[in-house]
Design an enzyme around this catalytic site. Sequence first.
Site, PDB file in Angstrom:
ATOM      1  N   ASN A  71      95.406 111.436 -13.429  1.00  0.00           N
ATOM      2  CA  ASN A  71      94.506 112.579 -13.410  1.00  0.00           C
ATOM      3  C   ASN A  71      94.619 113.287 -12.058  1.00  0.00           C
ATOM      4  OD1 ASN A  71      92.650 114.171 -14.884  1.00  0.00           O
ATOM      5  ND2 ASN A  71      90.931 113.292 -13.752  1.00  0.00           N
TER       6      ASN A  71
ATOM      7  N   ASN B  60      88.451 111.167 -10.283  1.00  0.00           N
ATOM      8  CA  ASN B  60      88.697 112.499  -9.732  1.00  0.00           C
ATOM      9  C   ASN B  60      88.594 112.443  -8.222  1.00  0.00           C
ATOM     10  OD1 ASN B  60      89.178 114.876 -11.637  1.00  0.00           O
ATOM     11  ND2 ASN B  60      87.552 113.774 -12.718  1.00  0.00           N
TER      12      ASN B  60
ATOM     13  N   ARG C 200      96.330 107.655 -18.425  1.00  0.00           N
ATOM     14  CA  ARG C 200      97.169 108.705 -17.848  1.00  0.00           C
ATOM     15  C   ARG C 200      96.696 108.981 -16.432  1.00  0.00           C
ATOM     16  NH1 ARG C 200      94.563 113.439 -17.042  1.00  0.00           N
ATOM     17  NH2 ARG C 200      92.917 114.145 -18.471  1.00  0.00           N
TER      18      ARG C 200
ATOM     19  N   ASP D 105      83.643 116.281 -10.693  1.00  0.00           N
ATOM     20  CA  ASP D 105      85.055 116.391 -11.059  1.00  0.00           C
ATOM     21  C   ASP D 105      85.875 116.516  -9.772  1.00  0.00           C
ATOM     22  OD1 ASP D 105      87.551 117.180 -12.436  1.00  0.00           O
ATOM     23  OD2 ASP D 105      86.264 117.516 -14.164  1.00  0.00           O
TER      24      ASP D 105
END
Length: 298
Positions: A106, A152, A104, A204
Site C-alpha cells: 500500500n 498507511n 498487497r 490514511d
Amino acid sequence: MPPVGAVRCVHAAGAALGEGVLWSVREQALYWVDILGRQLHRWRPGDGKRAQWTFDEEISAVAERRDAPGLLVTLRRGFAWFDPATGTPPRYAHQPATEPPGNRFNDGKCDAQGRFWGGTMDFDCQQPTGALYRYDPDGQCSRHDEGFVVTNGPTWAGAAQGGHLYFNDTVQGCVYRYDFDPVRGSVSNKQLWLRLAEGDGVPDGMTTDAQGRVWIAHWGGACVSCHHPETAQELGRVHLPTSHVTNCAFGGADLQTLFISTARTGLSPEQLAAQPLAGGLFAVDVGSPGVPAHLFGG
C-alpha cells in the site's frame, strides 16, 4: 496552523483509489497513482501536461531514484523499478517471501537516508496480516512491525523531521509514533499518538511540513487535518468536497501547495451522485512550506 487558501480540483480524474502523491523537485511535476485502476499519473503544473501509464497489477507508492533514472515503486507483491522516460514495463527488485498471497503493498516513502519504508495490507481489508518493511539501496529488505489490517504512511517529524516515524493502523483509526534511529534505520518505543474520533473517518496517507507538523488524510472524513508533532493536538484542517481523502504531499515551486488525492471506491451510487469530484486530485495553497520528498538512494 498556517493560512489555507481555497481548495481547487486540478484533475477530475475519477480515480478508483487515488494514492501515492509525490512531488518531483527535479521535474517540477506531481506523480500519483490509482491503485485499483493500476495507473501511474504525472502532471506538470507549469504547462498543464499530463501523462499516465497503465500496469498489469496494482501500483501503490512512488519514489524517485537518486543514482539512476526513473522510479522505485511498490507493486502488489513488492518493490520494482520503473522509468517513465522509456515506459518499459516495471521490473521487480524484491518481493518479501513472508507476505501472504492475500496481501498487497500500500503506502510508502523514503527516509532522509534514502531507504524506502512501505507497508502491506490484506487486500480484503479484513485480516491483520499487514507489516511495515524497509527496503535499502543495497537490496536488503527488513520487516519492522506487523499485525495491521491496512497500513498507511509513514512520515517523519521532530529533530529536523527525522526523530520519530509515524505510521497508521487505518482500520483501527490509530496513528502510532515510533522513536526512529536514522543511523540504524530502526524503530522502537511504539506508542499510540492519535486515535481519530468516531465519525471523523480513519487515518490514511500523511505528510510533514517544514515546521514538523503532521498532515493526515481522513478516509471517510472529507478532510486533511494538521497536528502538532508532540501533543497530536489538531491545529486546523482542510475540507474537501468528497468523503474518501487518501493522501497528501507538499509541492509546487515553493513547496507551499498541498496536493491531495481522493477515491471513488467504497462510495454508494447516491454518494457518488452527490460527490461528482470523488477520485479527483486537489490542491490548496498553504502559507508554510513542506519538506521535499526524499530520494531513494540507489
